[in-house]
Design an enzyme around this catalytic site. Structure first.
Site, mmCIF file in Angstrom:
data_model
loop_
_atom_site.group_PDB
_atom_site.id
_atom_site.type_symbol
_atom_site.label_atom_id
_atom_site.label_comp_id
_atom_site.label_asym_id
_atom_site.label_seq_id
_atom_site.Cartn_x
_atom_site.Cartn_y
_atom_site.Cartn_z
ATOM 1 N N GLU A 1 0.849 -1.195 0.000
ATOM 2 C CA GLU A 1 0.000 0.000 0.000
ATOM 3 C C GLU A 1 0.883 1.244 0.000
ATOM 4 O OE1 GLU A 1 -2.499 1.454 -0.865
ATOM 5 O OE2 GLU A 1 -4.111 1.191 0.578
ATOM 6 N N ASP B 1 -3.831 5.756 6.140
ATOM 7 C CA ASP B 1 -4.307 7.003 6.742
ATOM 8 C C ASP B 1 -5.259 6.596 7.871
ATOM 9 O OD1 ASP B 1 -6.152 9.290 6.985
ATOM 10 O OD2 ASP B 1 -5.302 10.095 5.181
ATOM 11 N N ASP C 1 -2.019 10.898 -5.442
ATOM 12 C CA ASP C 1 -2.637 11.952 -6.239
ATOM 13 C C ASP C 1 -3.513 12.890 -5.425
ATOM 14 O OD1 ASP C 1 -4.725 9.952 -5.765
ATOM 15 O OD2 ASP C 1 -5.903 11.109 -7.193
HETATM 16 P P1 IMP Z 1 -7.442 5.165 4.433
HETATM 17 O O1 IMP Z 1 -8.553 4.212 4.065
HETATM 18 O O2 IMP Z 1 -7.974 6.399 5.122
HETATM 19 O O3 IMP Z 1 -6.333 4.517 5.245
HETATM 20 O O4 IMP Z 1 -6.815 5.723 3.100
HETATM 21 C C1 IMP Z 1 -6.085 4.965 2.280
HETATM 22 C C2 IMP Z 1 -5.981 5.508 0.872
HETATM 23 O O5 IMP Z 1 -6.281 6.907 0.792
HETATM 24 C C3 IMP Z 1 -4.557 5.380 0.405
HETATM 25 O O6 IMP Z 1 -4.356 4.156 -0.224
HETATM 26 C C4 IMP Z 1 -4.413 6.530 -0.559
HETATM 27 O O7 IMP Z 1 -4.785 6.111 -1.847
HETATM 28 C C5 IMP Z 1 -5.363 7.562 -0.049
HETATM 29 N N1 IMP Z 1 -4.648 8.586 0.743
HETATM 30 C C6 IMP Z 1 -4.514 8.664 2.090
HETATM 31 N N2 IMP Z 1 -3.806 9.730 2.471
HETATM 32 C C7 IMP Z 1 -3.459 10.375 1.322
HETATM 33 C C8 IMP Z 1 -2.695 11.564 1.041
HETATM 34 O O8 IMP Z 1 -2.162 12.275 1.932
HETATM 35 N N3 IMP Z 1 -2.557 11.861 -0.280
HETATM 36 C C9 IMP Z 1 -3.101 11.140 -1.292
HETATM 37 N N4 IMP Z 1 -3.825 10.024 -1.078
HETATM 38 C C10 IMP Z 1 -3.997 9.648 0.218
HETATM 39 MG MG MG Z 2 -3.821 3.696 -2.066
#
Ligand code: IMP
Ligand code: MG
Length: 185
Positions: free
Chosen positions: A102, A106, A162
């Site tokens: 991954e 986040d 992105d």
């Molecule tokens: P989560 O489900 O909140 O953990 O987010 C995961 C996905 O969100 C990652 O695989 C990224 O594609 C996208 N993402 C999270 N943080 C960022 C960021 O700061 N910039 C761009 N994409 C992000």
């Molecule tokens: Mg991703």
């Protein structure tokens, strides 16, 4: 490195490719040791992880298979609780040692969904490797086995990541420039 503009936002230099490369070398060396004698399946989470995966897998020297899954959870600069599955999993994960690649974890919502699916499909062993991790945004309990770089809860772009479709194609990583609050007298 200069500040770059993507859509309506400014981004400033944050992590150089030299640091990214060193980080990826360290993760690859750990994987080469930990998976010696096994033939794991690397599951690359598209789109964001394509650069991380391409660089990492050139440094992985154990026999392995590589497959791709496409998910999306982001809209603009905010994480959402909705995870859309765009290209699904298939039976190849059954009984396998799977290493998920991954770009960034986040909130952890996306990865938790992936882990649930792999568990349902009967993977024998699942490990998580992420290039970037935002500990202060993380809301979940699962273990992240390989973490590249821990970063603050700022929105970043570059090296695969992105902002609304743009900004993936840089070698370095950039951080959003928050507008400075003007002091009123
Ligand atoms: P989560 O489900 O909140 O953990 O987010 C995961 C996905 O969100 C990652 O695989 C990224 O594609 C996208 N993402 C999270 N943080 C960022 C960021 O700061 N910039 C761009 N994409 C992000
Ligand atoms: Mg991703």
């Amino acid at each position: 490195m200069n500040t770059i503009q993507i859509h309506d936002k400014q981004f400033e230099p944050f992590i150089t490719y030299a640091t990214i490369d060193e980080t990826i070398t360290r993760i690859a060396e750990q994987l080469n040791t930990d998976f010696k004698g096994k033939t794991p399946l690397f599951l690359v989470i598209l789109n964001g992880s394509f650069m991380f995966a391409a660089d990492l897998l050139k440094k992985v020297n154990i026999p392995c298979e590589i497959s791709f899954v496409k998910l999306s959870s982001y809209s603009g600069t905010q994480s959402t609780t909705q995870v859309r599955e765009l290209i699904g999993f298939n039976e190849e994960v059954k009984g396998r040692s799977v290493i998920i690649l991954e770009d960034i974890i986040d909130t952890g919502i996306t990865m938790e969904k992936i882990l649930e699916r792999l568990n349902d499909m009967g993977s024998a062993e699942v490990k998580v490797a992420t290039l970037l991790f935002k500990p202060s945004a993380f809301q979940k309990e699962f273990t992240i086995d390989y973490i590249g770089i821990q970063i603050p809860n700022d929105f970043i772009v570059g090296f695969g990541l992105d902002y609304n479709g743009l900004g993936r194609n840089t070698k370095d990583i950039y951080k959003i420039v928050e507008p400075k609050l003007k002091k009123s007298c």
